[in-house]
Design an enzyme around this catalytic site. Sequence first.
Site, PDB file in Angstrom:
ATOM      1  N   GLU A 127       0.892  -1.102   0.107  1.00 45.65           N
ATOM      2  CA  GLU A 127       0.088  -0.017   0.037  1.00 45.65           C
ATOM      3  C   GLU A 127       0.765   1.310   0.172  1.00 45.65           C
ATOM      4  O   GLU A 127       0.491   2.397  -0.801  1.00 45.65           O
ATOM      5  CB  GLU A 127      -0.869   0.066   1.322  1.00 45.65           C
ATOM      6  CG  GLU A 127      -1.998   1.233   1.151  1.00 45.65           C
ATOM      7  CD  GLU A 127      -3.101   1.446   0.050  1.00 45.65           C
ATOM      8  OE1 GLU A 127      -3.217   2.089  -0.526  1.00 45.65           O
ATOM      9  OE2 GLU A 127      -3.658   0.072   0.003  1.00 45.65           O
ATOM     10  N   LYS A 203       4.587   4.364 -10.164  1.00 45.96           N
ATOM     11  CA  LYS A 203       3.468   4.324  -9.550  1.00 45.96           C
ATOM     12  C   LYS A 203       2.343   4.119 -10.588  1.00 45.96           C
ATOM     13  O   LYS A 203       1.315   3.561 -10.375  1.00 45.96           O
ATOM     14  CB  LYS A 203       3.069   5.834  -8.749  1.00 45.96           C
ATOM     15  CG  LYS A 203       3.910   5.996  -7.602  1.00 45.96           C
ATOM     16  CD  LYS A 203       3.916   7.330  -6.979  1.00 45.96           C
ATOM     17  CE  LYS A 203       4.907   7.417  -5.880  1.00 45.96           C
ATOM     18  NZ  LYS A 203       4.906   8.901  -5.425  1.00 45.96           N
TER      19      LYS A 203
END
Length: 437
Positions: A127, A203
Amino acid sequence: MRLALLGCGTVGSEVVRLLHEQSADLAARIGAPLEIAGIAVRRVGRDRGDLPVDPALFTTDPLGLIKRDDVDVVVEVVGGIEPARSWLVEALRAGKSVVTANKALLAEDGAALHDAAAEGGADLYYEASVAGAIPLLRPLRESLHGDRINRVTGIVNGTTNFILSAMDATGAGFAEALEEATELGYAEADPTADVEGFDAAAKAAILASLAFHTRVGAADVHREGITEVTAADVASAKAMGCTIKLLCIAARGADTAGRETVSVRVHPAMIPLTHPLASVGDAFNAVFVEAEAAGQLMFYGRGAGGAPTASAVLGDVVAVARNRLAGARAASESAYADLAVRPMGEALTRYHISLDVADRPGVLEAVAGVFARHDVSIATVRQGPAGGGPAGRGEDADLVIVTHVAPDAALAATVRELRGLEIVRSVASVLRVEGGV
């Protein structure tokens, strides 16, 4: 539950602090206390201030720490590709759950980690690798698994968002805004990974992989940074009722043959001030998800920093620790769709093109002819004297053109031909336009 912590820098120190301060709450949430079995660092004797940890726990042998029988979970906050990849593959194959914040490794070779997790029957959670403390990846991989995600658009790099926000607010150029970001600690001494889009591209690959059930790597992401964005670009965006952001855009759609594919790109773009991402300023992150049933979802918060990232790390630690106590395992990697990645040339977008042209009759017709030859439709044209000065000032003029949606390859070919026209003194800037301006 005993943890091996790899790295004790900004994030690792915050992980240790939060483990100490919240030990009772974490134990209650998990059903067992969390203990640090060891902390792997480069230098054992380094001064770490008043960090609440027994100095005897520090070691310079990360692999030896990982292999210890009393280690249940490995937490990696070192970063980089190697040796982190070897450490984590070793841990996962041995059945030890891994929590990592290593976006570069996941984007470069997440497949190796997922394969090792499957082989060892271990959990892999990450996460903290995208958008810091913002709960984003778990909703994508769990909460939205009953839905179909069509598009993910995000601001996922705080440094570039701070720079572009400062340019918008003050009229400063890129170099000035970068200097301010460095002075305030938002930019590293070497800001290349941020300003050239490498961080955001990693990302974007992770987000696309989760959203579209397809393995997407950093090499699949089209990447452009913000170093060429000028104060004039920002002013032109304002004149259109827009602002400029470095966006990561991952979208599902058909290619030219009608096959379902994904497109993943990172680049600066103009977006209208009415877009939810336009108001995201300073060093904040935000991700806008568009799903068929859930509709539009927005995730917003601080995307970096020791404490926010450590918060995300500990959230993952709680999840994997609960699974281990229950003798369960989280859902494995979902890559069943295995969609091809569409080339950037097939991505549908719009261009904002600023030209310095000769100020004489027939120029607009000649320029429009170039667009027509490449089957690119013009949405708006704004013409004025060069430099925005009074009419009749000189022999040059500014021509600002915004196109309708077209394949990026056609738009790029149009710009290349424009550069070769005798009447075009220079192509001052080219920016993509997103968000329905």
